[in-house]
Structure formats: C-alpha cells, structure tokens
Design a protein around this motif. Structure first.
Motif, PDB file in Angstrom:
ATOM      1  N   ARG A 184     -22.051 -10.773 -11.501  1.00 16.46           N
ATOM      2  CA  ARG A 184     -23.101 -11.651 -10.974  1.00 16.46           C
ATOM      3  C   ARG A 184     -23.586 -11.234  -9.593  1.00 16.46           C
ATOM      4  N   THR A 185     -22.699 -10.686  -8.783  1.00 15.49           N
ATOM      5  CA  THR A 185     -23.103 -10.284  -7.430  1.00 15.49           C
ATOM      6  C   THR A 185     -23.634  -8.858  -7.391  1.00 15.49           C
ATOM      7  N   GLY A 186     -23.375  -8.080  -8.465  1.00 17.85           N
ATOM      8  CA  GLY A 186     -23.813  -6.690  -8.481  1.00 17.85           C
ATOM      9  C   GLY A 186     -23.068  -5.819  -7.488  1.00 17.85           C
ATOM     10  N   ARG A 187     -21.841  -6.233  -7.156  1.00 20.26           N
ATOM     11  CA  ARG A 187     -21.076  -5.486  -6.164  1.00 20.26           C
ATOM     12  C   ARG A 187     -19.902  -4.748  -6.797  1.00 20.26           C
ATOM     13  N   VAL A 188     -19.387  -3.787  -6.032  1.00 19.86           N
ATOM     14  CA  VAL A 188     -18.264  -2.960  -6.455  1.00 19.86           C
ATOM     15  C   VAL A 188     -17.171  -3.086  -5.405  1.00 19.86           C
ATOM     16  N   GLY A 189     -15.939  -3.252  -5.857  1.00 21.42           N
ATOM     17  CA  GLY A 189     -14.830  -3.335  -4.923  1.00 21.42           C
ATOM     18  C   GLY A 189     -14.393  -1.952  -4.480  1.00 21.42           C
ATOM     19  N   LEU A 190     -14.210  -1.750  -3.187  1.00 23.76           N
ATOM     20  CA  LEU A 190     -13.643  -0.505  -2.669  1.00 23.76           C
ATOM     21  C   LEU A 190     -12.163  -0.755  -2.415  1.00 23.76           C
ATOM     22  N   ALA A 191     -11.332   0.148  -2.896  1.00 25.79           N
ATOM     23  CA  ALA A 191      -9.893  -0.090  -2.834  1.00 25.79           C
ATOM     24  C   ALA A 191      -9.116   1.193  -2.602  1.00 25.79           C
TER      25      ALA A 191
ATOM     26  N   GLU B 104       4.183   5.780  -0.653  1.00 25.53           N
ATOM     27  CA  GLU B 104       4.982   4.853  -1.444  1.00 25.53           C
ATOM     28  C   GLU B 104       4.162   4.338  -2.630  1.00 25.53           C
ATOM     29  N   ALA B 105       4.753   4.388  -3.815  1.00 17.56           N
ATOM     30  CA  ALA B 105       4.069   3.921  -5.026  1.00 17.56           C
ATOM     31  C   ALA B 105       4.077   2.391  -5.056  1.00 17.56           C
ATOM     32  N   THR B 106       3.027   1.784  -4.508  1.00 14.30           N
ATOM     33  CA  THR B 106       2.976   0.327  -4.381  1.00 14.30           C
ATOM     34  C   THR B 106       2.573  -0.370  -5.670  1.00 14.30           C
ATOM     35  N   GLN B 107       1.915   0.352  -6.583  1.00 11.95           N
ATOM     36  CA  GLN B 107       1.436  -0.206  -7.846  1.00 11.95           C
ATOM     37  C   GLN B 107       0.541  -1.434  -7.624  1.00 11.95           C
ATOM     38  N   THR B 108      -0.333  -1.294  -6.632  1.00  7.71           N
ATOM     39  CA  THR B 108      -1.326  -2.336  -6.386  1.00  7.71           C
ATOM     40  C   THR B 108      -2.679  -1.695  -6.133  1.00  7.71           C
ATOM     41  N   VAL B 109      -3.707  -2.406  -6.554  1.00  5.94           N
ATOM     42  CA  VAL B 109      -5.078  -2.022  -6.243  1.00  5.94           C
ATOM     43  C   VAL B 109      -5.486  -2.884  -5.053  1.00  5.94           C
ATOM     44  N   ASP B 110      -5.461  -2.299  -3.865  1.00  3.32           N
ATOM     45  CA  ASP B 110      -5.727  -3.061  -2.641  1.00  3.32           C
ATOM     46  C   ASP B 110      -7.194  -2.967  -2.258  1.00  3.32           C
ATOM     47  N   ILE B 111      -7.946  -4.010  -2.578  1.00  2.00           N
ATOM     48  CA  ILE B 111      -9.377  -4.048  -2.266  1.00  2.00           C
ATOM     49  C   ILE B 111      -9.561  -4.393  -0.787  1.00  2.00           C
ATOM     50  N   PHE B 112     -10.329  -3.557  -0.086  1.00  2.00           N
ATOM     51  CA  PHE B 112     -10.567  -3.818   1.339  1.00  2.00           C
ATOM     52  C   PHE B 112     -12.018  -4.183   1.634  1.00  2.00           C
ATOM     53  N   GLY B 113     -12.869  -4.217   0.598  1.00  2.00           N
ATOM     54  CA  GLY B 113     -14.256  -4.606   0.808  1.00  2.00           C
ATOM     55  C   GLY B 113     -15.081  -4.466  -0.457  1.00  2.00           C
ATOM     56  N   PHE B 114     -16.289  -5.029  -0.427  1.00  2.00           N
ATOM     57  CA  PHE B 114     -17.195  -4.971  -1.572  1.00  2.00           C
ATOM     58  C   PHE B 114     -18.539  -4.407  -1.118  1.00  2.00           C
ATOM     59  N   VAL B 115     -19.111  -3.501  -1.912  1.00  2.00           N
ATOM     60  CA  VAL B 115     -20.374  -2.860  -1.563  1.00  2.00           C
ATOM     61  C   VAL B 115     -21.370  -2.992  -2.717  1.00  2.00           C
ATOM     62  N   GLU B 116     -22.643  -2.793  -2.402  1.00  2.00           N
ATOM     63  CA  GLU B 116     -23.671  -2.750  -3.444  1.00  2.00           C
ATOM     64  C   GLU B 116     -23.477  -1.495  -4.297  1.00  2.00           C
ATOM     65  N   LYS B 117     -23.737  -1.599  -5.600  1.00  2.00           N
ATOM     66  CA  LYS B 117     -23.571  -0.455  -6.496  1.00  2.00           C
ATOM     67  C   LYS B 117     -24.360   0.758  -6.026  1.00  2.00           C
ATOM     68  N   GLU B 118     -25.559   0.508  -5.504  1.00  2.00           N
ATOM     69  CA  GLU B 118     -26.448   1.593  -5.108  1.00  2.00           C
ATOM     70  C   GLU B 118     -25.894   2.415  -3.934  1.00  2.00           C
ATOM     71  N   GLN B 119     -24.890   1.880  -3.230  1.00  2.00           N
ATOM     72  CA  GLN B 119     -24.332   2.591  -2.088  1.00  2.00           C
ATOM     73  C   GLN B 119     -23.349   3.687  -2.500  1.00  2.00           C
ATOM     74  N   LEU B 120     -23.018   3.759  -3.792  1.00  2.00           N
ATOM     75  CA  LEU B 120     -22.059   4.747  -4.271  1.00  2.00           C
ATOM     76  C   LEU B 120     -22.757   5.797  -5.128  1.00  2.00           C
ATOM     77  N   PRO B 121     -23.102   6.960  -4.572  1.00  2.00           N
ATOM     78  CA  PRO B 121     -23.718   8.027  -5.371  1.00  2.00           C
ATOM     79  C   PRO B 121     -22.770   8.466  -6.488  1.00  2.00           C
ATOM     80  N   ALA B 122     -23.331   8.840  -7.636  1.00  2.00           N
ATOM     81  CA  ALA B 122     -22.534   9.170  -8.816  1.00  2.00           C
ATOM     82  C   ALA B 122     -21.569  10.326  -8.572  1.00  2.00           C
TER      83      ALA B 122
END
Length: 233
Positions: free
Chosen positions: A132-139, A86-104
């Motif tokens: 400020r927190t240096g975090r990335v939202g996972l969604a 279903e096309a919900t048209q929402t960005v559903d963030i379920f958590g935040f991680v450190e940038k370094e945890q996401l390989p390019a």
C-alpha cells in the motif's frame, strides 16, 4: 520445496515477526566432467608448485592474499572465522525507501521469507503495508556467515528478501562515453515520435512462464541424441 536456510525473524523498531528464509533461485546448469579424449576416462587435477613444478600435498596448501607484487599475507581457517560476522538469523530493517530509489543493477540474489510459528499476522500486516505504501525495506542480514545489505519487498502474497550489491561493487558508468542528451546525439523530434510509437506498438504483459533457457534445452536434446546414437557426426 526448497531447503530452509534458517529460522529467524524480521525486526524493526519494536516489531518482531518470526520467519523462515528459503532460496528463491533455482539453478538448472548442466554438469560436465572433463575426460581424456583417447579413452573417455575422467581427468584429475594436480596441485603443483609453479616455481619447482613439484606436486603439493593438500595439507600444505594455504590461502594467501597478494599484498604487493610477489608479497603474500597467508590466512588460516581461524583468520576467516575471526572475520566472519555473528550469524544473528534476523532481517534487521533500518529504514524504508521508495521503490524507484533502488536501481535494478543493485539487486543480486533473491530469497523467499515465509511466516514462522505465530508469525502469520505480523507477516501479512507487513506485506500489505509495503504494497500500500509502495515502499521497500532496507535491511542487513547474515547469510552463510557473510553480512549483506538487502531489500525487503512484497510480490503478490510473498515477502522477498533480495541481497543488494554495495556501491563499491559496481563500476562507475561515468567511465563510459555516452551521449549527454538528444541534441548531442542529433536525434530529431520526428525520430523521437517514431521510436515512442514503435515501443507502444510492441507493448506486452510480462509472463515469466513463457520463457525458457532454450540453450540448455537444445544442449540437453543434443546430449540425448548422442547417447542414443542419433546425432550427426
């Protein structure tokens, strides 16, 4: 101004930030037409049955998945619709991680998010909090009927939503033959020092505006020369 893909919202917890989603990527590929060399007329394509050699009308073509060798399961338009999320048209963030945890190599396609009506305050607050927190939202997000895993992060004053590849879409690097460490590769301490100094000597600041697709530029120049009769045979 890129075409707006949809209007929706960023959501996490009790937070709801109205946003609009825009493509960030701008393709500049040149388009070519297949021609008959003899008279430079466009070449068409025929769909034909590989067994009989007969041409197949478009309305008789159906998509099939090869379940086992020579055995196919056919799918109709309704089947694809049933599989679509279903096309919900929402960005559903379920958590935040450190940038370094996401390989390019997990990053796939970038999109820009702009604040919607009454969304400026929430947009700015989330943007500054991520910085400020240096975090990335996972969604999770639905784009063109397909659900994607995505990363939400700030670049200067814009929120960027970048779809991510799933782990199963990446090959296991363990299949490659790689040196385990410096000792197994027979790298000496002197060679390591020299390599580090070379890298430091060549350190620069990245300015993306300095770089262009020179292949495209050169090819376009050649096309212009041929069109004006200046190109060498």
């Amino acid at each position: 101004m890129p075409r707006e893909l949809w209007k929706g919202a960023i959501q996490f917890g009790l937070v709801h930030i109205p946003v609009s989603l825009y493509p960030a990527e701008q393709r500049e590929d040149l388009s070519f037409t297949m021609l008959d060399r003899r008279d430079l007329q466009p070449v068409g394509y025929k769909r034909f049955n590989k067994t009989t050699g007969e041409e197949v009308p478009y309305e008789q073509i159906v998509k099939g998945y090869e379940w086992s060798e020579g055995e196919y399961v056919t799918l109709e338009k309704e089947d694809f619709k049933r599989a679509n999320v279903e096309a919900t048209q929402t960005v559903d963030i379920f958590g935040f991680v450190e940038k370094e945890q996401l390989p390019a190599f997990f990053f796939e396609s970038p999109y820009y998010l702009a604040p919607g009506k009454h969304g400026d305050k929430g947009y700015a607050l989330l943007r500054e909090t991520l910085i400020r927190t240096g975090r990335v939202g996972l969604a999770t997000v639905v784009i063109r009927t397909r659900e994607h895993l995505a990363a939400l992060y700030a670049v200067e004053n814009v929120l960027v939503l970048n779809t991510l590849r799933y782990a199963g879409e990446l090959r296991d690097p363990g299949e490659l033959k790689l040196p385990e460490d410096l000792q197994s590769a027979k790298v000496t301490a002197k060679e390591m020092d020299m390599a580090e100094r070379l890298v430091e000597d060549m350190a620069i600041d990245f300015d993306p505006a300095k770089y262009r697709d020179t292949y495209r530029d050169d090819l376009l120049k050649l096309i212009e020369e041929k069109a004006s009769g200046k190109a060498r045979p």
